[in-house]
Write a protein that holds these residues in place. Structure first.
Motif, PDB file in Angstrom:
ATOM      1  N   ILE A  16       1.095  -0.734   0.018  1.00 17.72           N
ATOM      2  CA  ILE A  16       0.083   0.213  -0.277  1.00 17.72           C
ATOM      3  C   ILE A  16       1.054   1.467   0.307  1.00 17.72           C
ATOM      4  O   ILE A  16       1.207   1.116   0.704  1.00 17.72           O
ATOM      5  CB  ILE A  16      -0.609   0.020   1.307  1.00 17.72           C
ATOM      6  CG1 ILE A  16      -1.903  -1.264   1.592  1.00 17.72           C
ATOM      7  CG2 ILE A  16      -1.421   1.094   1.345  1.00 17.72           C
ATOM      8  CD1 ILE A  16      -2.348  -1.106   2.928  1.00 17.72           C
ATOM      9  N   ALA A  17       0.974   2.305  -1.494  1.00 21.21           N
ATOM     10  CA  ALA A  17       1.268   3.671  -1.012  1.00 21.21           C
ATOM     11  C   ALA A  17       0.942   4.448  -0.136  1.00 21.21           C
ATOM     12  O   ALA A  17      -1.135   4.303   0.079  1.00 21.21           O
ATOM     13  CB  ALA A  17       0.963   4.100  -2.267  1.00 21.21           C
ATOM     14  N   LEU A  18       1.450   5.113   0.378  1.00 19.87           N
ATOM     15  CA  LEU A  18       0.604   6.552   1.332  1.00 19.87           C
ATOM     16  C   LEU A  18       1.293   8.112   0.408  1.00 19.87           C
ATOM     17  O   LEU A  18       2.342   7.760   0.373  1.00 19.87           O
ATOM     18  CB  LEU A  18       1.108   6.418   2.980  1.00 19.87           C
ATOM     19  CG  LEU A  18       1.103   4.861   3.385  1.00 19.87           C
ATOM     20  CD1 LEU A  18       1.172   4.831   4.839  1.00 19.87           C
ATOM     21  CD2 LEU A  18      -0.549   5.125   3.802  1.00 19.87           C
ATOM     22  N   ASP A  19       0.541   8.617   0.531  1.00 19.42           N
ATOM     23  CA  ASP A  19       0.656   9.626  -0.144  1.00 19.42           C
ATOM     24  C   ASP A  19       0.828  11.060   0.890  1.00 19.42           C
ATOM     25  O   ASP A  19       0.323  11.139   2.221  1.00 19.42           O
ATOM     26  CB  ASP A  19      -0.590  10.352  -0.563  1.00 19.42           C
ATOM     27  CG  ASP A  19      -0.443  11.125  -2.586  1.00 19.42           C
ATOM     28  OD1 ASP A  19       0.803  11.331  -2.198  1.00 19.42           O
ATOM     29  OD2 ASP A  19      -1.871  11.987  -2.185  1.00 19.42           O
ATOM     30  N   PRO A  20       1.581  11.796   0.372  1.00 19.47           N
ATOM     31  CA  PRO A  20       2.015  13.078   1.537  1.00 19.47           C
ATOM     32  C   PRO A  20       0.674  13.951   1.529  1.00 19.47           C
ATOM     33  O   PRO A  20       0.026  14.159   1.001  1.00 19.47           O
ATOM     34  CB  PRO A  20       2.622  13.227   1.413  1.00 19.47           C
ATOM     35  CG  PRO A  20       3.163  12.804   0.018  1.00 19.47           C
ATOM     36  CD  PRO A  20       2.470  11.796  -0.488  1.00 19.47           C
ATOM     37  N   THR A  21       1.157  14.654   2.431  1.00 15.47           N
ATOM     38  CA  THR A  21      -0.075  16.369   2.410  1.00 15.47           C
ATOM     39  C   THR A  21       0.389  17.393   3.141  1.00 15.47           C
ATOM     40  O   THR A  21       1.777  16.676   4.669  1.00 15.47           O
ATOM     41  CB  THR A  21      -1.146  15.752   3.147  1.00 15.47           C
ATOM     42  OG1 THR A  21      -2.540  17.205   3.105  1.00 15.47           O
ATOM     43  CG2 THR A  21      -1.099  15.296   4.952  1.00 15.47           C
ATOM     44  N   PRO A  22       0.885  18.683   2.736  1.00 15.01           N
ATOM     45  CA  PRO A  22      -0.855  18.721   1.732  1.00 15.01           C
ATOM     46  C   PRO A  22       0.038  18.568   0.503  1.00 15.01           C
ATOM     47  O   PRO A  22      -0.825  19.678  -0.772  1.00 15.01           O
ATOM     48  CB  PRO A  22      -0.199  20.990   2.395  1.00 15.01           C
ATOM     49  CG  PRO A  22       0.673  21.122   2.712  1.00 15.01           C
ATOM     50  CD  PRO A  22       1.031  19.482   3.065  1.00 15.01           C
ATOM     51  N   TYR A  23       1.605  18.792  -0.169  1.00 13.40           N
ATOM     52  CA  TYR A  23       1.489  18.604  -1.068  1.00 13.40           C
ATOM     53  C   TYR A  23       1.827  16.914  -1.770  1.00 13.40           C
ATOM     54  O   TYR A  23       2.664  16.155  -1.342  1.00 13.40           O
ATOM     55  CB  TYR A  23       3.331  19.141  -1.196  1.00 13.40           C
ATOM     56  CG  TYR A  23       3.722  19.153  -2.566  1.00 13.40           C
ATOM     57  CD1 TYR A  23       2.843  19.057  -3.731  1.00 13.40           C
ATOM     58  CD2 TYR A  23       5.233  19.963  -2.668  1.00 13.40           C
ATOM     59  CE1 TYR A  23       3.507  19.385  -4.775  1.00 13.40           C
ATOM     60  CE2 TYR A  23       5.593  20.450  -3.887  1.00 13.40           C
ATOM     61  CZ  TYR A  23       4.663  20.185  -4.969  1.00 13.40           C
ATOM     62  OH  TYR A  23       5.415  20.481  -6.659  1.00 13.40           O
ATOM     63  N   THR A  24       0.738  16.793  -2.087  1.00 12.97           N
ATOM     64  CA  THR A  24       0.960  15.410  -2.811  1.00 12.97           C
ATOM     65  C   THR A  24       1.199  14.971  -3.901  1.00 12.97           C
ATOM     66  O   THR A  24       2.097  15.766  -4.519  1.00 12.97           O
ATOM     67  CB  THR A  24      -0.836  14.983  -3.293  1.00 12.97           C
ATOM     68  OG1 THR A  24      -1.584  15.550  -3.991  1.00 12.97           O
ATOM     69  CG2 THR A  24      -1.792  15.091  -2.114  1.00 12.97           C
ATOM     70  N   GLY A  25       1.331  13.763  -4.090  1.00 14.65           N
ATOM     71  CA  GLY A  25       1.806  12.945  -4.984  1.00 14.65           C
ATOM     72  C   GLY A  25       1.329  13.209  -6.598  1.00 14.65           C
ATOM     73  O   GLY A  25       0.089  13.732  -6.407  1.00 14.65           O
ATOM     74  N   GLY A  26       2.505  12.811  -7.594  1.00 14.80           N
ATOM     75  CA  GLY A  26       1.383  13.461  -8.351  1.00 14.80           C
ATOM     76  C   GLY A  26       1.378  12.020  -9.678  1.00 14.80           C
ATOM     77  O   GLY A  26       0.809  11.271  -9.359  1.00 14.80           O
ATOM     78  N   LEU A  27       3.116  12.016 -10.724  1.00 14.13           N
ATOM     79  CA  LEU A  27       3.328  11.303 -11.124  1.00 14.13           C
ATOM     80  C   LEU A  27       3.428   9.622 -10.005  1.00 14.13           C
ATOM     81  O   LEU A  27       3.471   8.614 -10.584  1.00 14.13           O
ATOM     82  CB  LEU A  27       4.702  11.154 -11.947  1.00 14.13           C
ATOM     83  CG  LEU A  27       5.244  10.350 -12.256  1.00 14.13           C
ATOM     84  CD1 LEU A  27       4.771   9.898 -13.537  1.00 14.13           C
ATOM     85  CD2 LEU A  27       6.982  10.384 -12.763  1.00 14.13           C
ATOM     86  N   THR A  28       4.324  10.092  -9.042  1.00 12.42           N
ATOM     87  CA  THR A  28       4.553   8.998  -7.968  1.00 12.42           C
ATOM     88  C   THR A  28       2.630   8.319  -7.421  1.00 12.42           C
ATOM     89  O   THR A  28       3.141   7.125  -7.581  1.00 12.42           O
ATOM     90  CB  THR A  28       5.175   9.506  -6.407  1.00 12.42           C
ATOM     91  OG1 THR A  28       6.254  10.095  -6.297  1.00 12.42           O
ATOM     92  CG2 THR A  28       5.381   8.792  -5.482  1.00 12.42           C
ATOM     93  N   THR A  29       2.088   8.948  -7.637  1.00 12.10           N
ATOM     94  CA  THR A  29       0.965   8.338  -7.795  1.00 12.10           C
ATOM     95  C   THR A  29      -0.123   6.975  -8.816  1.00 12.10           C
ATOM     96  O   THR A  29      -0.083   6.034  -8.181  1.00 12.10           O
ATOM     97  CB  THR A  29      -0.082   9.480  -7.116  1.00 12.10           C
ATOM     98  OG1 THR A  29      -0.068   9.929  -5.682  1.00 12.10           O
ATOM     99  CG2 THR A  29      -1.714   8.744  -7.063  1.00 12.10           C
TER     100      THR A  29
END
Length: 594
Positions: free
Chosen positions: A472-485
């Motif tokens: 499972i990948a976890l997205d950061p905040t407040p600057y979320t992933g783009g290409l990484t997602t």
């Protein structure tokens, strides 16, 4: 300090700014001829400085250290030694030295500092020399702080450096970097807009095109220009192919203004049926003139405030309609940019637009279309999930570690606490050097994360294959992933994201909505933790979804290039028709997308 020595210090500072190593060494020889212990130390420090610019960091550090053995407070030698540490990726030591040096130089420049020369002319030269050293120290500090995943400190250094820059162009570039760095942490909308609006002041000397002779014909074949330095191996390249390949040639012609380096990805993109303009090394004025001569109707900026961006070119307003919003997550702050592209998730109808100087232009679906095939061959998805091999769930994030805010890490701590057998893998450039790993471990420990269960991996070219180690990948905040997602999803790994409160913090939610995966979007931190834990407690569901994820993604709006371009082209047409219908006052009434 003699007047002659001050003059040679300023000359060496100028040669350093220009990168003229021979000039720096000539200054050292002249200073050596002055005689005396002070001049001898300065000459040796200048030689060390020249070695640093020549790329010989080891020699530079050794020579600077020898000067400091004799004169521990020598400013240029301290700067060179810190610079040598920076070049050797001894980040922690470099940061410590640069912070103290910054404090000392700033204290020297206070109005009532003792030890200044008596004459006004000499005092000014003395201060100019210290400002030059401070400017360089701040540049090193910004680079090291960013590499150490400390974007707040990097931003502060860039802000101060912009005020000390030797010319308006350098000041604009540094302030632009400052604005970019500010996106890594939460910022009030009004403050974001006000800070970005100041960027235009750096370009106040530009005289924009008046657009007096533009033929306002609503139904004509439109000339669309795309400008960026990222038509190369870069995150943005994975979203570029639809613009160059899937447009309607009967209604649109496409021009590319490439300002950056050329590589194999550039050569692939050049095969598409577009007019390609290589403007590397051209001034902003020259690039704007080419755009005007090509009679571009709508110019689309693909960089915003990213590195070596094209905003100075957009300041000339060489096309009658100019828009941004692709490749950057916040306002440009530039009055010459007419519109900013968003979508219904990143900035819903009725949401505050206070963070933007531009008029908001909404695409009806996702802002981006993921098209990796134009950039590289993608590896196959693993046959199973790591849980089936390990017996425990592995979370992961391959995002830039500068994106890992305290809020993000505290959510991850809660997830790991709730699942005591789970593991977390972090991967990024910061972790490619020993100091980066040590600083990261210290930060994780300070926030109470179980460091023994967190694996730190360096950056690698074949990072996509490493998604086979992530459940499972976890997205950061407040600057979320783009290409990484997008890459995680394409490799069969679900991504849990938090829908933030601002445009830039909702990109993860936008991508997952377009991918038809709304169940992975959390509305608050508590739900974020619950969703991640719920997925981890159902490994059989994880395995089932893993096998289907790539096909699901390929069938979604996120990868439907033709549908995406139909949305984009309708938006372009609406923008052009709105421009054609404007009155003489030039007030744009951009329609919102349906």
């Amino acid at each position: 300090m003699s007047e002659e020595l001050l003059d040679w210090q300023l000359a060496c500072d100028r040669f350093a700014r220009e990168g003229d190593v021979r000039g720096m060494r000539a200054c050292a020889r002249e200073v050596q001829g002055i005689g005396g212990a002070e001049a001898a130390c300065e000459a040796r420090a200048m030689e060390a400085d020249a070695a640093l610019y020549a790329g010989d960091s080891a020699a530079a550090g050794a020579r600077a250290a020898a000067v400091l053995d004799e004169a521990p407070g020598h400013l240029r030698a301290r700067l060179v030694l810190a610079g040598a540490d920076s070049r050797a990726f001894a980040i922690a030591r470099a940061l410590d030295r640069l912070r103290v040096l910054q404090q000392d130089l700033e204290r020297d420049l206070l109005p009532y500092t003792r030890g200044k020369p008596r004459s006004a002319a000499s005092r000014e030269k003395w201060a100019r020399h210290r400002r030059a050293l401070l400017y360089r120290a701040l540049l090193f500090l910004a680079d090291d702080a960013y590499l150490a995943a400390m974007p707040e400190e990097a931003a502060a250094a860039l802000h101060k450096a912009a005020a000390l820059a030797p010319d308006a162009g350098a000041a604009a570039a540094l302030y632009s970097k400052y604005l970019f760095m500010r996106n890594y942490r939460a910022q009030p909308d009004g403050e974001k807009r006000e800070e970005a609006a100041l960027f235009g002041a750096f370009l106040s000397g530009v005289h924009p095109y008046l657009q007096e002779h533009i033929l306002r014909v609503p139904g004509k074949r439109l000339r669309i220009g795309y400008i960026s330095r990222d038509f190369r191996l870069h995150a943005m390249a994975y979203f570029l192919a639809p613009f160059l390949r899937d447009f309607t040639p009967e209604a649109f012609s496409v021009y590319v203004y490439a300002t950056g380096p050329v590589d194999e990805v550039t050569r692939r993109l050049r095969h598409f049926p577009v007019q390609w303009r290589d403007v590397r090394g051209r001034s902003a004025h020259t690039a704007a003139r080419l755009i005007a001569e090509d009679h571009i109707d709508i110019l689309v900026d693909l960089s915003g405030h990213t590195q070596d961006n094209a905003l100075p070119t957009l300041a000339y307003h060489a096309a009658p309609v100019q828009i941004s919003g692709l490749g950057y997550v916040a306002t440009t702050g530039l009055a010459a940019v007419d519109g900013f592209l968003v979508d219904r998730v990143t900035l819903p109808q009725g949401a505050s637009e206070a963070a933007f100087l531009e008029r908001i232009v909404r695409l009806p679906h996702c802002q981006f279309c993921y098209a990796p095939g134009a950039v590289r061959e993608m590896p196959e998805v693993a046959a199973d999930i790591p849980y089936q091999r390990n017996g425990f769930v592995t979370f992961g994030s391959f995002n830039n570690l500068a994106k890992l805010s305290d809020e993000t890490l505290l959510c991850w701590r809660a997830i790991l606490d709730a699942l005591p057998d789970s593991r977390l893998v972090l991967k990024g450039k910061t972790l490619s050097v020993p100091d980066g790993r040590a600083l990261t471990r210290a930060r994780l420990a300070a926030l109470g994360l179980p460091v023994s269960r967190i694996e730190l991996r360096p950056f690698s070219e074949h990072y996509l294959e490493e998604y086979r180690d992530i459940d499972i990948a976890l997205d950061p905040t407040p600057y979320t992933g783009g290409l990484t997602t997008c890459e995680a999803l394409y490799m069969g790994v679900p991504v849990v994201t938090l829908r933030g409160r601002t445009h830039g913090s909702r990109f993860g939610a936008s991508l997952l909505t377009a991918a038809s995966l709304p169940e992975l979007i959390a509305e608050n931190e508590m739900e974020y933790v619950k969703k991640a834990c719920a997925l981890a407690r159902h490994p059989e569901l994880l395995a089932k979804n893993h096998r289907k994820m790539r096909a699901h993604l390929q069938a979604s709006r996120l990868m439907d290039a033709r549908a995406y371009m139909q949305d984009v082209e309708r938006t372009y047409r609406a923008l052009w028709e709105a421009y054609c219908q404007r009155g003489d006052d030039g007030a744009a009434q951009y329609p919102a997308a349906d």
